[in-house]
Enzyme design. Structure first.
Site, PDB file in Angstrom:
ATOM      1  N   GLY A  93      11.329  -3.533  21.348  1.00 58.54           N
ATOM      2  CA  GLY A  93      10.220  -3.723  22.270  1.00 58.54           C
ATOM      3  C   GLY A  93      10.227  -5.045  23.016  1.00 58.54           C
ATOM      4  O   GLY A  93       9.262  -5.351  23.718  1.00 58.54           O
ATOM      5  N   VAL A  96      10.693  -9.689  27.416  1.00 58.89           N
ATOM      6  CA  VAL A  96      11.057 -10.997  27.961  1.00 58.89           C
ATOM      7  C   VAL A  96      12.207 -11.519  27.120  1.00 58.89           C
ATOM      8  O   VAL A  96      12.048 -11.720  25.914  1.00 58.89           O
ATOM      9  CB  VAL A  96       9.862 -11.982  27.933  1.00 58.89           C
ATOM     10  CG1 VAL A  96      10.287 -13.368  28.390  1.00 58.89           C
ATOM     11  CG2 VAL A  96       8.720 -11.460  28.783  1.00 58.89           C
ATOM     12  N   HIS A 100      10.196 -15.624  21.756  1.00 57.28           N
ATOM     13  CA  HIS A 100       8.827 -16.113  21.590  1.00 57.28           C
ATOM     14  C   HIS A 100       8.207 -15.406  20.391  1.00 57.28           C
ATOM     15  O   HIS A 100       8.485 -14.244  20.114  1.00 57.28           O
ATOM     16  CB  HIS A 100       7.985 -15.912  22.851  1.00 57.28           C
ATOM     17  CG  HIS A 100       7.962 -14.523  23.380  1.00 57.28           C
ATOM     18  ND1 HIS A 100       9.028 -13.954  24.048  1.00 57.28           N
ATOM     19  CD2 HIS A 100       6.993 -13.577  23.331  1.00 57.28           C
ATOM     20  CE1 HIS A 100       8.719 -12.722  24.392  1.00 57.28           C
ATOM     21  NE2 HIS A 100       7.490 -12.459  23.958  1.00 57.28           N
TER      22      HIS A 100
END
Length: 132
Positions: A93, A96, A100
């Site tokens: 999933g 980006v 992070h």
């Protein structure tokens, strides 16, 4: 061919907005698309695709900010619990491609039944406590 810019690297001066904590290797910032009030993203300063591309020092810096972020959220939002997560790879999933970590404050009653937590990314396997 157009190149997609990393949202965490393309305008670093703009990213300072919302930063609440930082160390030599990473910063914690309020998520632009929060799941709950206070949702933090902990982002390494060096571009790395995911957790497994970080150095040991960067991984430790992320974990240090998870702990400091919890303390900051406790003081500012008084949550009852937390979800901590990171998506590594498209199949998991990740949208980006700059590592992070999500630190999501949770409150009693914010969902009807919180059991299973992050297991709900695969709903047919999340409800492991029910009879099948």
């Amino acid at each position: 061919m157009s190149r997609i810019l990393c949202p965490f690297c393309s305008h670093p001066e703009e990213l300072q907005t919302g930063v609440v904590l930082q160390n030599d290797y990473a910063h914690a910032r309020l998520d632009a698309y929060p799941v709950s009030d206070g949702h933090l993203l902990i982002v390494p300063k060096r571009h790395a695709a995911d957790w497994f591309d970080l150095t040991t020092e960067e991984q430790q810096a992320i974990m240090d900010l998870v702990e400091q972020g919890k303390q900051w959220l406790d003081a500012h939002y008084q949550p009852d619990g937390y979800n901590i997560g990171m998506n590594c790879g498209e199949a998991a999933g990740q949208t980006v491609r700059h590592m992070h970590c999500h630190l999501i404050p949770r409150h009693s009653g914010d969902v009807a039944d919180p059991r299973g937590g992050v297991r709900w990314v695969m709903p047919d396997k999340a409800d492991y406590w029910s009879e099948r």
